[in-house]
Motif scaffolding. Sequence first.
Motif, PDB file in Angstrom:
ATOM      1  N   ARG A 134       0.834  -1.196   0.000  1.00  0.00           N
ATOM      2  CA  ARG A 134       0.000   0.000   0.000  1.00  0.00           C
ATOM      3  C   ARG A 134       0.873   1.252   0.000  1.00  0.00           C
ATOM      4  N   LEU A 135       0.360   2.250  -0.684  1.00  0.00           N
ATOM      5  CA  LEU A 135       0.997   3.549  -0.716  1.00  0.00           C
ATOM      6  C   LEU A 135      -0.048   4.594  -0.334  1.00  0.00           C
ATOM      7  N   VAL A 146      -5.165   9.563  -0.616  1.00  0.00           N
ATOM      8  CA  VAL A 146      -5.313   8.587  -1.694  1.00  0.00           C
ATOM      9  C   VAL A 146      -4.489   7.355  -1.338  1.00  0.00           C
ATOM     10  N   VAL A 147      -5.104   6.176  -1.448  1.00  0.00           N
ATOM     11  CA  VAL A 147      -4.410   4.917  -1.161  1.00  0.00           C
ATOM     12  C   VAL A 147      -4.322   4.113  -2.451  1.00  0.00           C
ATOM     13  N   THR A 148      -3.104   3.720  -2.818  1.00  0.00           N
ATOM     14  CA  THR A 148      -2.893   2.900  -4.009  1.00  0.00           C
ATOM     15  C   THR A 148      -2.041   1.693  -3.647  1.00  0.00           C
ATOM     16  N   ASP A 153      -2.082   1.238  -8.453  1.00  0.00           N
ATOM     17  CA  ASP A 153      -3.494   0.900  -8.648  1.00  0.00           C
ATOM     18  C   ASP A 153      -4.313   1.480  -7.498  1.00  0.00           C
ATOM     19  N   LEU A 154      -5.334   2.258  -7.825  1.00  0.00           N
ATOM     20  CA  LEU A 154      -6.148   2.921  -6.807  1.00  0.00           C
ATOM     21  C   LEU A 154      -6.891   1.909  -5.951  1.00  0.00           C
ATOM     22  N   ARG A 155      -6.871   2.138  -4.629  1.00  0.00           N
ATOM     23  CA  ARG A 155      -7.586   1.254  -3.706  1.00  0.00           C
ATOM     24  C   ARG A 155      -8.650   1.990  -2.897  1.00  0.00           C
ATOM     25  N   SER A 436      -3.491   4.513 -11.658  1.00  0.00           N
ATOM     26  CA  SER A 436      -4.637   4.102 -12.481  1.00  0.00           C
ATOM     27  C   SER A 436      -5.905   4.111 -11.638  1.00  0.00           C
ATOM     28  N   GLY A 437      -6.986   4.648 -12.233  1.00  0.00           N
ATOM     29  CA  GLY A 437      -8.278   4.646 -11.554  1.00  0.00           C
ATOM     30  C   GLY A 437      -8.594   5.893 -10.770  1.00  0.00           C
TER      31      GLY A 437
END
Length: 438
Positions: A134-135, A146-148, A153-155, A436-437
Amino acid sequence: MRKLEKKYANELVVVGVHSAKFPNEKDSGNLHNAVRRYQLEHPVINDSKFQVWQQYSCRAWPTLMFIDPQGNVIGKHEGEMSFDQFDDLISQMVAEFEKDGTLNRKPFPTTFRKPENTQLSFPGKVLSDGSSDRLFIADTNHNRIVVTSLDGDLRQIFGSGQEALIDGPANASAFNHPQGMTLDGEVLYVADTENHAIRKVNLVSGTVETVAGTGKQGHNRNKRGPAISSDLCSPYDLIHYNGTVYIAMAGIHQLWSLDAKEGLIGPFAGDGGEAITDGPLGSAQLAQPCGITTDGVRLYFADSETSSIRCADIDPTGNVRTIVGLDLFVFGDADGSDHNVRLQHPIGITYYDSDLYVTDTYNHKIKRVSPIARSSFTVLGSGASGNMDGLASQAQFSEPSGISWANGKMYIADTNNHVIRVADIGSGEVSTLKISGL
């Protein structure tokens, strides 16, 4: 100031005079970025040669000059003022000048333009978690977290984008220019800087809760008490260790600690004076700490206004010590050790493999600082402000402000470029993270 401009939109005109301390701040392009980052709608003069400063006999940052509708200087104040003090003073002035017929309520012409639409907007801090892929990105000017994945990849997204202090579900909650973050399991603590609050994000339930701060800016430098009723002052970065959240409280030049279980908060290091004074935790002096990390024994922090890297013992009987850095007005860009080192307003810092990695923000570089050797060396960045991927020494950043490590890669919040950069230490390559997303 923003609240005053909104309240007195037809009575008050603000003109900013930017008399810069740091060379990086004197550049008109960098000043333009700062005006956009802080969303200033009033005109700002680049007083790079201190001509206006001298004409108004200024001695301190900030100096506030009060000018009546006929152009006469009627007052001067050196140092900060609270909204309530401003509000009371300006309301009296409005009444007085309206009574004598000199108040002009015509709209003041403006050249303000809204910033361009970008995925991220002036991201301030970044936190990587290699164990769960996770980032976490403080998308500061979009007022959200924002968590990716580490690959982009967007989470999840926390925060509606509204500039407010609202708890609740992820998409209904609101932040105000969030900065630093720290993890405790599935809880993410956030320094909600312009709300003067610490927020707790439950990553499982997807809810946001305020755990410290009333939303009001406070200047109490000595009191420890219930976190939820305490007034904080521009918390900028956080680190969690052993049940305690340590806070870089930039606005009052201190480190604070939050007992997450007991809900108590208060000063940990620094007496509130702005200087570079080492010594016992309670009597040391700091200068706008904006980044904080730990090795489990000491807290390391980027003391931005003194362009220094310093440490504070976690043991409450311990001391503050300076690793590199000399004074409020000693700065530059020089690698080396001890008194030969020069940084320029570093903001981000993280501990990795016995060394500290620092965003030397106004030098547009990433540097490695050794706490033992008291040395500093450039690892990324040419020093030119720009937006360029490539080899470590050729890559260009623009005022990077956040940094974190995961799986042999360095994640960097490249603030003025509105992106997250990724440095692969094995290959020495710097690339831009594609999200992305979002």
